[in-house]
Design a protein around this motif. Structure first.
Motif, mmCIF file in Angstrom:
data_model
loop_
_atom_site.group_PDB
_atom_site.id
_atom_site.type_symbol
_atom_site.label_atom_id
_atom_site.label_comp_id
_atom_site.label_asym_id
_atom_site.label_seq_id
_atom_site.Cartn_x
_atom_site.Cartn_y
_atom_site.Cartn_z
ATOM 1 N N PRO A 270 -11.578 -6.110 12.074
ATOM 2 C CA PRO A 270 -12.311 -7.375 11.921
ATOM 3 C C PRO A 270 -13.148 -7.703 13.152
ATOM 4 C CG PRO A 270 -9.933 -7.753 12.167
ATOM 5 C CD PRO A 270 -10.119 -6.289 11.949
ATOM 6 N N GLY A 271 -14.410 -8.050 12.884
ATOM 7 C CA GLY A 271 -15.349 -8.323 13.954
ATOM 8 C C GLY A 271 -15.978 -7.085 14.542
ATOM 9 N N ARG A 272 -15.534 -5.889 14.072
ATOM 10 C CA ARG A 272 -16.068 -4.626 14.596
ATOM 11 C C ARG A 272 -16.564 -3.720 13.481
ATOM 12 N NH1 ARG A 272 -12.231 -1.554 16.734
ATOM 13 N NH2 ARG A 272 -10.512 -2.752 15.871
ATOM 14 N N GLY A 273 -16.922 -4.307 12.348
ATOM 15 C CA GLY A 273 -17.582 -3.519 11.311
ATOM 16 C C GLY A 273 -16.882 -3.436 9.983
ATOM 17 N N SER A 274 -15.575 -3.699 9.918
ATOM 18 C CA SER A 274 -14.890 -3.604 8.633
ATOM 19 C C SER A 274 -13.568 -4.360 8.696
ATOM 20 C CB SER A 274 -14.634 -2.147 8.235
ATOM 21 O OG SER A 274 -13.814 -1.501 9.196
ATOM 22 N N ALA A 275 -13.148 -4.861 7.542
ATOM 23 C CA ALA A 275 -11.887 -5.583 7.465
ATOM 24 C C ALA A 275 -11.284 -5.396 6.087
ATOM 25 C CB ALA A 275 -12.097 -7.070 7.740
ATOM 26 N N VAL A 276 -9.978 -5.182 6.041
ATOM 27 C CA VAL A 276 -9.260 -5.119 4.769
ATOM 28 C C VAL A 276 -9.078 -6.544 4.270
ATOM 29 C CG1 VAL A 276 -7.073 -4.528 3.658
ATOM 30 C CG2 VAL A 276 -8.097 -2.956 5.323
ATOM 31 N N THR A 277 -9.645 -6.838 3.100
ATOM 32 C CA THR A 277 -9.584 -8.199 2.567
ATOM 33 C C THR A 277 -8.812 -8.299 1.257
ATOM 34 O OG1 THR A 277 -11.711 -7.918 1.432
ATOM 35 C CG2 THR A 277 -11.762 -8.815 3.670
ATOM 36 N N ALA A 278 -8.439 -7.162 0.660
ATOM 37 C CA ALA A 278 -7.650 -7.178 -0.571
ATOM 38 C C ALA A 278 -6.839 -5.888 -0.642
ATOM 39 C CB ALA A 278 -8.540 -7.312 -1.798
ATOM 40 N N LEU A 279 -5.618 -5.989 -1.150
ATOM 41 C CA LEU A 279 -4.757 -4.803 -1.242
ATOM 42 C C LEU A 279 -3.868 -4.924 -2.461
ATOM 43 C CD1 LEU A 279 -2.942 -2.931 1.564
ATOM 44 C CD2 LEU A 279 -1.592 -3.698 -0.396
ATOM 45 N N ALA A 280 -3.703 -3.786 -3.153
ATOM 46 C CA ALA A 280 -2.829 -3.736 -4.322
ATOM 47 C C ALA A 280 -1.775 -2.657 -4.146
ATOM 48 C CB ALA A 280 -3.640 -3.464 -5.589
ATOM 49 N N ASP A 281 -0.535 -3.013 -4.454
ATOM 50 C CA ASP A 281 0.561 -2.045 -4.500
ATOM 51 C C ASP A 281 1.625 -2.617 -5.423
ATOM 52 O OD1 ASP A 281 3.085 -0.551 -3.752
ATOM 53 O OD2 ASP A 281 1.657 0.444 -2.419
ATOM 54 N N PRO A 282 2.156 -1.818 -6.352
ATOM 55 C CA PRO A 282 3.158 -2.365 -7.279
ATOM 56 C C PRO A 282 4.494 -2.668 -6.625
ATOM 57 C CG PRO A 282 2.878 -0.002 -7.618
ATOM 58 C CD PRO A 282 1.803 -0.424 -6.660
ATOM 59 N N ASP A 283 4.742 -2.164 -5.425
ATOM 60 C CA ASP A 283 6.022 -2.341 -4.749
ATOM 61 C C ASP A 283 5.987 -3.611 -3.893
ATOM 62 O OD1 ASP A 283 8.338 -2.238 -3.245
ATOM 63 O OD2 ASP A 283 8.104 -0.141 -2.671
ATOM 64 N N PRO A 284 6.840 -4.593 -4.184
ATOM 65 C CA PRO A 284 6.847 -5.830 -3.383
ATOM 66 C C PRO A 284 7.111 -5.587 -1.905
ATOM 67 C CG PRO A 284 8.138 -6.117 -5.386
ATOM 68 C CD PRO A 284 7.808 -4.659 -5.292
ATOM 69 N N ARG A 285 7.927 -4.577 -1.583
ATOM 70 C CA ARG A 285 8.207 -4.285 -0.188
ATOM 71 C C ARG A 285 6.953 -3.797 0.525
ATOM 72 N NH1 ARG A 285 12.992 -0.136 -0.995
ATOM 73 N NH2 ARG A 285 11.387 0.561 -2.473
ATOM 74 N N ALA A 286 6.168 -2.965 -0.166
ATOM 75 C CA ALA A 286 4.926 -2.483 0.430
ATOM 76 C C ALA A 286 3.947 -3.635 0.633
ATOM 77 C CB ALA A 286 4.302 -1.412 -0.463
ATOM 78 N N ARG A 287 3.888 -4.539 -0.312
ATOM 79 C CA ARG A 287 2.986 -5.690 -0.172
ATOM 80 C C ARG A 287 3.424 -6.577 0.990
ATOM 81 N NH1 ARG A 287 3.535 -5.878 -5.806
ATOM 82 N NH2 ARG A 287 4.661 -7.882 -5.740
ATOM 83 N N ALA A 288 4.724 -6.758 1.152
ATOM 84 C CA ALA A 288 5.205 -7.579 2.254
ATOM 85 C C ALA A 288 4.848 -6.951 3.597
ATOM 86 C CB ALA A 288 6.718 -7.768 2.134
ATOM 87 N N GLU A 289 4.983 -5.631 3.688
ATOM 88 C CA GLU A 289 4.606 -4.939 4.919
ATOM 89 C C GLU A 289 3.107 -5.050 5.166
ATOM 90 O OE1 GLU A 289 4.674 -0.428 6.853
ATOM 91 O OE2 GLU A 289 5.886 -0.868 5.079
ATOM 92 N N ALA A 290 2.319 -4.886 4.105
ATOM 93 C CA ALA A 290 0.867 -4.970 4.243
ATOM 94 C C ALA A 290 0.422 -6.369 4.661
ATOM 95 C CB ALA A 290 0.199 -4.578 2.935
#
Length: 407
Positions: free
Chosen positions: A24-44
């Motif tokens: 972020p602020g240097r050319g790119s930023a992750v603004t949306a993420l999908a994963d069916p695993d709730p644990r993976a989403r919590a980590e993300a």
């Protein structure tokens, strides 16, 4: 420079690439993420606190506010995910291997051609310093014209990284002679200047198939499944995947379309973890000793002799500016992808080469499971090959959807 808004599908082991792309602020930023695993989403959510999280990949694929997508899902899902994303006009990064069959790879390339959406494949080893060094030495002619390439891949962590999750099942990978070897087959093709035409292979499930210590179906992986310590020797492994129907050792011979002969060997129960490349030309040979920064590539090209440890040339493998991720390759890979999203043009990675690596690995696996019967690797449709050779531009074709989105 305005940040590119990046959507991510999948946050497993290769979620590391999403973290590299989050600048972020240097050319790119992750603004949306999908994963069916709730644990993976919590980590993300911890890594990307301002990003939208969902268990439904379609919400990210169809998000009109995103500029590009990273597809980091299991291999057998790549074609479905990539094609859906390209139909929305978004540039797409697909982690290697491109998919697990030739047909599915061709579907991805055909969809890129028909939609005009930009396709990039994450063969990060083309950015590894050791590979770049060997490629430069070959291009400079220090061993003459390449005639044969031999690769040995010692996979010391195979029992942890490939036999404790979805990688262990044919339905998800076809086999490690495709999934794991796609890296090395692609590098082999790059160093030798051609693609595999004829293959035959042998292999077996020699160690992990006899291990009875499997997880129950539905039981989560052990917390220490991804470890670089312990779990030695291999028979001490525990909590392996419930299904293991892939090989843990394989041997592959190839003839490339330019006449080069090549061999690849992979073992997933060695005590050490590295790759050894030997490239022999008609005026010398080179070989790497270690594959990370600080390792060496030795060249013998001045005279004949008996065994001599001291070569005619020694080349130190340089360190990358950012040493995170595969010896610094991952940041360089993401750099190239982001440039490609903004500007288009040719890249060091190649969707055609990615397809040909899968095609060689797929046919080699079919040979392995059929007693080593020789197999012919199917060439790519010339129309598609020409399109990607031209930098994913064709006269009279559809407009660049990425350019339209930015206008």
């Amino acid at each position: 420079m305005t940040d590119l808004r990046i959507g991510v599908l999948g946050y497993g082991l290769r979620g590391s690439l999403a973290r590299v792309a989050h600048r972020p602020g240097r050319g790119s930023a992750v603004t949306a993420l999908a994963d069916p695993d709730p644990r993976a989403r919590a980590e993300a959510a911890g890594a990307f606190p301002d990003a939208t999280m969902t268990g439904d990949h379609r919400k990210v694929v169809e998000d009109p506010d995103l500029d590009a997508l990273l597809i980091l899902t299991p291999d057998h899902t790549h074609a479905d995910m990539a094609c859906a994303a390209m139909r929305t006009g978004k540039p797409v990064f697909v982690e290697k291997p491109l998919d697990i069959s030739v047909e599915r790879c061709d579907t991805i390339l055909r969809t890129a051609y028909e939609t005009g959406s930009r396709l990039y494949v994450g063969h990060n080893m083309r950015h590894m310093p050791v590979v770049r060094l060997m490629r430069d030495l070959v291009e400079r002619g220090v061993i003459g014209t390449v005639k044969t390439v031999w690769i040995r891949h010692f996979v010391g962590y195979g029992g942890d990284w490939y036999f404790k999750d979805w990688h262990a099942e044919r339905a998800n990978t076809t086999g490690l002679l495709l999934q794991k070897a796609a890296h090395d087959i692609d590098v082999l093709h790059w160093l030798a200047g051609g693609y595999a035409r004829d293959v035959h292979a042998m292999g077996d499930l020699m160690v992990y198939g006899d291990n009875p210590h499997r997880r129950a179906q539905g039981e989560p992986k052990a917390d220490d499944w991804y470890t670089k310590d312990g779990h030695w020797p291999p028979h001490t492994q525990r909590a392996l995947n419930p299904v293991i129907d892939i090989e843990d050792v394989s041997l592959l011979n190839m003839r490339l379309d330019n006449g080069v002969l090549a061999a690849y060997q992979q073992c997933n129960f060695t005590p050490d973890y590295w790759r050894n490349y030997t490239v022999i030309g008609d005026a010398g040979r080179l070989e790497n000793f270690g594959d990370g920064p600080g390792s060496r590539v030795k060249v013998w090209n001045a005279r004949r002799s008996h065994f001599r440890d001291e070569p005619d040339e020694v080349h130190e493998v340089p360190a990358a500016p950012d040493r995170s991720g595969h010896g610094g390759a991952d940041p360089l890979l993401i750099d190239e992808f982001l440039r490609f999203v903004r500007e288009g043009g040719r890249t060091d990675t190649s969707p055609v080469a990615a397809r040909m690596a899968v095609a060689a690995g797929y046919q080699a696996t079919m040979s392995l499971r059929d007693g080593g019967t020789p197999r012919r690797v199917e060439p790519l449709d010339p129309e598609l090959a020409a399109y990607f050779a031209a930098g994913q531009v064709r006269p009279g074709g559809p407009p660049d959807p990425a350019a339209e989105r930015r206008s």
